[in-house]
Design a protein around this motif. Structure first.
Motif, short mmCIF file in Angstrom:
data_model
loop_
_atom_site.label_atom_id
_atom_site.label_comp_id
_atom_site.label_asym_id
_atom_site.label_seq_id
_atom_site.Cartn_x
_atom_site.Cartn_y
_atom_site.Cartn_z
N GLN A 132 30.08 8.06 4.23
CA GLN A 132 30.61 6.75 3.86
C GLN A 132 30.93 5.97 5.14
OE1 GLN A 132 31.29 5.63 0.45
NE2 GLN A 132 31.54 3.64 1.46
N ALA A 133 30.28 4.82 5.32
CA ALA A 133 30.60 3.96 6.46
C ALA A 133 31.98 3.34 6.23
CB ALA A 133 29.55 2.87 6.61
N PRO A 134 32.72 3.01 7.30
CA PRO A 134 34.05 2.42 7.15
C PRO A 134 34.03 1.13 6.33
CG PRO A 134 33.66 3.10 9.41
CD PRO A 134 32.35 3.23 8.71
N GLU A 135 35.11 0.86 5.63
CA GLU A 135 35.21 -0.34 4.81
C GLU A 135 35.14 -1.60 5.67
OE1 GLU A 135 38.34 -2.39 1.60
OE2 GLU A 135 38.75 -0.42 2.50
N LEU B 189 16.61 7.47 4.80
CA LEU B 189 17.99 7.02 4.59
C LEU B 189 18.09 6.18 3.33
CD1 LEU B 189 20.93 6.67 5.80
CD2 LEU B 189 20.07 4.48 6.69
N ALA B 190 19.05 6.50 2.49
CA ALA B 190 19.39 5.68 1.33
C ALA B 190 20.75 5.06 1.61
CB ALA B 190 19.45 6.53 0.06
N SER B 191 20.82 3.74 1.60
CA SER B 191 22.09 3.07 1.88
C SER B 191 22.45 2.14 0.73
CB SER B 191 22.03 2.31 3.20
OG SER B 191 20.97 1.38 3.21
N PHE B 192 23.67 2.33 0.23
CA PHE B 192 24.18 1.56 -0.90
C PHE B 192 25.09 0.47 -0.34
CE2 PHE B 192 22.80 5.53 -2.59
CZ PHE B 192 22.36 5.27 -3.87
N ARG C 209 21.24 -17.38 -2.35
CA ARG C 209 22.19 -16.28 -2.13
C ARG C 209 21.65 -15.04 -2.85
NH1 ARG C 209 26.23 -20.47 -3.77
NH2 ARG C 209 27.30 -21.16 -1.88
N VAL C 210 21.69 -13.93 -2.15
CA VAL C 210 21.19 -12.67 -2.72
C VAL C 210 22.23 -11.59 -2.48
CG1 VAL C 210 19.34 -10.96 -2.74
CG2 VAL C 210 18.82 -13.36 -2.21
N SER C 211 22.73 -11.00 -3.58
CA SER C 211 23.65 -9.88 -3.46
C SER C 211 22.83 -8.59 -3.42
CB SER C 211 24.63 -9.85 -4.64
OG SER C 211 25.52 -8.76 -4.51
N LEU C 212 22.78 -7.99 -2.26
CA LEU C 212 21.99 -6.78 -2.08
C LEU C 212 22.72 -5.57 -2.62
CD1 LEU C 212 20.85 -7.71 1.50
CD2 LEU C 212 19.42 -7.68 -0.54
N ALA C 213 21.97 -4.60 -3.08
CA ALA C 213 22.57 -3.42 -3.70
C ALA C 213 22.16 -2.12 -3.00
CB ALA C 213 22.19 -3.35 -5.18
N TYR C 214 20.90 -2.02 -2.61
CA TYR C 214 20.39 -0.72 -2.14
C TYR C 214 19.19 -0.96 -1.24
CZ TYR C 214 18.13 3.91 -2.49
OH TYR C 214 17.55 5.13 -2.21
N PHE D 11 28.24 3.63 1.23
CA PHE D 11 27.84 5.01 0.93
C PHE D 11 26.38 5.21 1.33
CE2 PHE D 11 25.91 8.00 -2.20
CZ PHE D 11 26.54 9.16 -1.75
N TRP D 12 26.08 6.36 1.92
CA TRP D 12 24.71 6.63 2.35
C TRP D 12 24.38 8.10 2.16
CZ3 TRP D 12 24.34 10.27 6.21
CH2 TRP D 12 25.49 10.47 7.00
N ALA D 13 23.09 8.37 2.07
CA ALA D 13 22.58 9.74 2.04
C ALA D 13 21.34 9.81 2.91
CB ALA D 13 22.27 10.16 0.61
N PHE D 14 21.11 10.97 3.49
CA PHE D 14 20.01 11.14 4.44
C PHE D 14 19.29 12.44 4.17
CE2 PHE D 14 18.41 12.67 8.56
CZ PHE D 14 17.57 11.62 8.89
N GLU D 15 17.95 12.39 4.25
CA GLU D 15 17.13 13.59 4.06
C GLU D 15 16.15 13.72 5.22
OE1 GLU D 15 13.72 15.98 3.33
OE2 GLU D 15 13.65 13.79 3.52
#
Length: 286
Positions: free
Chosen positions: A198-201, A155-158, A132-137, A185-189
């Motif tokens: 912010q993607a929907p919950e 793209l940075a996706s949290f 099991r791996v809990s991904l972060a970023y 949460f995401w940011a794009f350059e």
């Protein structure tokens, strides 16, 4: 030769011999590597093959680096989350109010890079069938369409359950947050310009083939994968053991279509709905 010089020479020889003996018998390590596979099967939350829903489109990003906050080996399909062998827990903080992943102190690794190395002696002996791996970023390149032109942006996706972020660099641009950000949460350059959202919950895909026997909390981003062959640690290993965590990035960036052309066009109002990885296949090598 004087007696004191002889003693000094003998001491040097003994110390050098001990050093050589130690180097000849290094302690083996457990090495965790990351791999991002564009051709690996695309799964849904239940670990079943998934298609792209009507009204949505997706693309396969070029992932450059990733971070995880938790890694656990599980002996069986009924081993509950947290009751297996936890080999890594990342730094957390409540600086933003709630407990969250401390992004500034996280570990990152790229494709086929080493994410973690620990002595095998720290891992409980036994046979493990699952990881099991809990991904972060995750961070990588995606294509966008704007003004009749195609562009490549970063793209940075949290994807972690909650993320405390002070600031981060995105392809040379500094994104200042100083707050907690929930999963999605995401940011794009692109071309020096940045945007964030912010993607929907609850829409981030987190494949878990053990959903019925060993569920994970909503929003935790704990991806589960099965070793092709059971993975055994005997405690008598005399060389490093490498576990490669292969993640599916097959059409893992998904959005709602406004113009049905299969191109991500944020200027047309197309919204990001999913950035979750699409499966995990762990393998072992010596």
């Amino acid at each position: 030769m004087k007696p004191n010089k002889i003693l000094l020479l003998l001491s040097f020889i003994i110390c050098f011999s001990c050093s050589e003996d130690q180097d000849d018998n290094p302690q083996p390590n457990l090495i965790i590597k990351l791999n991002f596979d564009a051709n690996q099967i695309r799964l849904d939350n239940l670990g079943q093959p998934a298609t792209i829903p009507n009204g949505n489109a997706a693309q396969t990003p070029l992932i450059k680096r990733m971070s995880a906050n938790y890694i656990e080996f599980a002996p069986t399909a009924t081993t509950l989350l947290g009751q297996g062998e936890i080999i890594y827990e990342g730094p957390e903080t409540n600086a933003g109010g709630d407990m969250a992943i401390n992004f500034q102190q996280s570990i990152f690794a790229g494709d086929d890079d080493v994410f973690l190395s620990i002595p095998l002696s720290q891992v409980e002996t036994g046979t493990y069938e699952w990881v099991r791996v809990s991904l972060a970023y995750q961070e990588g390149d995606i294509s966008i369409y704007n003004g009749n032109d195609d562009f490549t942006g970063t793209l940075a996706s949290f994807v972690g359950y909650n993320n405390y972020i002070t600031e981060f660099d995105l392809n040379g641009s500094t994104i200042i947050v100083n707050d907690d950000k929930l999963q999605g949460f995401w940011a794009f350059e692109a071309l020096g310009f940045t945007t964030q959202g912010q993607a929907p919950e609850g829409v981030t895909t987190v494949p878990n083939p053990l959903f019925n026997t060993s569920p994970v909390p909503q929003g935790s981003c704990v991806v589960t994968g099965q070793f092709l062959n059971a993975f055994t640690i005997t405690g008598n290993e005399n060389q490093d053991v490498t576990v490669t965590l292969s993640f599916s990035i097959n059409n893992s960036f998904e959005w709602t279509e406004v113009n049905n052309d299969g191109k991500y066009e944020p200027s047309a109002g197309e919204q990001v709905v999913d950035m979750g990885l699409r499966g995990l296949v762990p393998s072992v090598s010596n």
